[in-house]
Write an enzyme that holds these catalytic residues in place. Structure first.
Site, PDB file in Angstrom:
ATOM      1  N   GLY A 249       0.784  -1.239   0.000  1.00 53.03           N
ATOM      2  CA  GLY A 249       0.000   0.000   0.000  1.00 53.03           C
ATOM      3  C   GLY A 249       0.807   1.277   0.000  1.00 53.03           C
ATOM      4  O   GLY A 249       0.263   2.353   0.260  1.00 53.03           O
ATOM      5  N   GLY A 293       3.222  -3.662  -4.181  1.00 53.09           N
ATOM      6  CA  GLY A 293       2.909  -4.008  -5.573  1.00 53.09           C
ATOM      7  C   GLY A 293       3.064  -2.779  -6.435  1.00 53.09           C
ATOM      8  O   GLY A 293       4.012  -2.635  -7.215  1.00 53.09           O
ATOM      9  N   ARG A 294       2.133  -1.820  -6.226  1.00 52.32           N
ATOM     10  CA  ARG A 294       2.112  -0.588  -7.010  1.00 52.32           C
ATOM     11  C   ARG A 294       3.465   0.121  -7.038  1.00 52.32           C
ATOM     12  O   ARG A 294       3.942   0.539  -8.093  1.00 52.32           O
ATOM     13  CB  ARG A 294       1.079   0.359  -6.374  1.00 52.32           C
ATOM     14  N   CYS A 362     -17.304   2.340 -25.816  1.00 54.24           N
ATOM     15  CA  CYS A 362     -18.654   2.871 -25.917  1.00 54.24           C
ATOM     16  C   CYS A 362     -19.217   3.145 -24.520  1.00 54.24           C
ATOM     17  O   CYS A 362     -20.130   2.453 -24.059  1.00 54.24           O
ATOM     18  CB  CYS A 362     -19.505   1.854 -26.673  1.00 54.24           C
ATOM     19  N   GLU A 363     -18.615   4.081 -23.820  1.00 53.66           N
ATOM     20  CA  GLU A 363     -18.970   4.469 -22.448  1.00 53.66           C
ATOM     21  C   GLU A 363     -18.569   5.920 -22.288  1.00 53.66           C
ATOM     22  O   GLU A 363     -17.401   6.251 -22.524  1.00 53.66           O
ATOM     23  CB  GLU A 363     -18.111   3.697 -21.429  1.00 53.66           C
TER      24      GLU A 363
END
Ligand code: PLP
Length: 437
Positions: A249, A293-294, A362-363
């Site tokens: 984190g 991780g990040r 398509c959003e």
């Protein structure tokens, strides 16, 4: 100048990563393209590993949280750098197996591991299963009993600290799908139940208090709360906790506004707290695990897109549409995450206009960045978006039947493909038209 030290401007005045010209990478490999800088990935692994050696006498292990970016080559790099691996699914575990990752250094998390996933883990002598709930505990005991094994297990604990970015809350984190809480007694209860089972032995505790955290205090507090709980387990159940996993984190710089702490400070601070609480409580120093991780993968990655259209809606907004979108990076759509970008052939041009980067799905919510500053942009330009090495490819999808981009690993001017670009054949690979249809 750039948020990541992997990036610089080369003699052609183009953006460069790992010694490779970003415009040339886009021309050679196509767009969208994920690019990972190998040296920075390795350096990030080493910072954590060296900190564990320096501040905690190496009595610990750094796990790379593979959910950030899980491919065989990335697993191999984590292995070569002496890290362990955090996996949360059979798929991540299988990737590690295929990469030849030593299984004793793999830790299995997740709040709803299936029977088959647990069996795969136990059959392959995985290092540790971090048990989330009672059903899982009983299933693990059953599988282990069939194999005449006694498994050392860990438990996912809610320490009552919920930390995100600059805030952290001391209580009220019971309402989470992960793990068992200390404050309402369920953690003590389930560990007591586990201690009566024949094929498991509780030796470890784990917590993970949030993501993109910029503060040391929540980690220090988590270490203290978890060790106090370990002391309670010793006193009430005579269970000796040998290993404490404090999760990941650690915050990174996505934009100039972010001010992350040096990675090794996390391990330094936690080590101090662990040593002092252990001596105060008279408990044995545990083996410590941290699982970033990040902060390992994100800064080492960028994504290259080609601009397909520029739509200037006067007095409303200017949209720059690129050839990717929420399919390769759903983080804006999911959490309104902020990113920075440049145009690869004029990375230092003054940023004179406010634009919104739109994807091709398509959003309406398919944006990659809203209201960011860029220089003038033309159709055909290559846009480089920064810090996309984590939670981009790993969260990608084939929505609108869009093939996933390739990943290239760059180092010293050389690029190597580590994930192939999908094509339309991949898109229909699993489709079946039944004969009687
Ligand atoms: C259990 C656990 N460990 C580690 C991590 C890695 O977190 P980060 O990528 O923010 O370092 C996560 C992320 O969700 C997690 O759930």
């Amino acid at each position: 100048m750039f948020i990541s030290k992997a990036l610089k401007i080369n003699q052609n005045n183009n953006l460069e990563i790992g010694g490779c010209d970003c415009v040339e990478l886009a021309n050679t490999y196509g767009t969208p393209l994920y690019v990972m800088d190998e040296n920075l990935l390795r350096e990030n692994c080493r910072i954590y590993k060296n900190a564990m050696d320096k501040y905690y006498d190496g009595n610990g292990l750094v796990l790379y949280a593979s959910k950030a970016l899980c491919t065989k080559a990335i697993c191999k790099i984590a292995q070569q750098e002496g890290l362990g691996l955090d996996v949360v699914s059979g798929g991540e575990l299988y990737t590690a197996l295929e990469a030849g990752f030593p299984m004793d250094r793999v830790y299995f998390h997740g709040n709803n591991k299936t029977y088959d996933e647990l069996k795969l883990a136990i059959d392959n002598d995985i290092g540790r299963i971090v048990v989330d709930n009672r059903e899982e505990l009983l299933t693990i005991n059953q599988i282990a009993s069939k194999k005449n094994k006694k498994l050392n297990i860990s438990f996912r604990i809610k320490p009552g600290i919920d930390a995100h970015t600059h805030d952290f809350i001391r209580t009220g984190q019971i309402d989470s799908k992960f793990g068992v809480a200390i404050e309402n007694g369920e953690a003590l209860e389930i560990i007591s139940e586990a201690s009566k089972l024949s094929n498991v032995k509780v030796v470890a505790l784990h917590c993970h208090i949030g993501s993109q955290i910029f503060d040391l205090d929540p980690f220090k507090l988590a270490a203290k709360v978890m060790l106090e709980f370990a002391a309670e387990l010793k006193e009430k159940l005579d269970i000796q906790i040998e290993e404490l996993n404090l999760g990941g984190g650690f915050g990174i710089k996505y934009t100039q506004e972010d001010d992350p702490i040096e990675y090794d400070n996390f391990i330094e601070s936690v080590s101090k707290v662990v040593k002092s609480v252990c001596s105060e409580k008279g408990i044995k120093l545990p083996f410590i695990i941290m699982e970033p991780g990040r902060s390992i993968a994100a800064p080492a990655g960028i994504t290259l897109y080609k601009v397909g259209s520029v739509k200037d809606i006067k007095n409303v907004r200017k949209y720059i549409a690129v050839d990717g979108g929420m399919t390769d990076n759903p983080r804006y759509a999911m959490y309104q995450s902020k990113y920075e970008a440049v145009i690869a052939d004029k990375p230092d041009a003054p940023k004179t206009q406010k634009v919104t980067i739109a994807g091709k799905c398509c959003e309406s919510g398919d944006l990659l960045a809203k209201d960011i500053m860029l220089p003038s942009v033309e159709v055909g330009d290559i846009l480089a978006m920064f810090a996309t090495g984590a939670y981009n490819y790993s969260m990608s999808s084939n929505y609108n039947r869009i093939p996933r981009p390739a990943i290239v690993l760059v180092k010293d001017g050389q690029a190597r493909t580590i994930v192939k670009r999908e094509d339309y054949k991949d898109i229909v690979r699993n489709d079946i038209i039944p004969e009687d249809l």
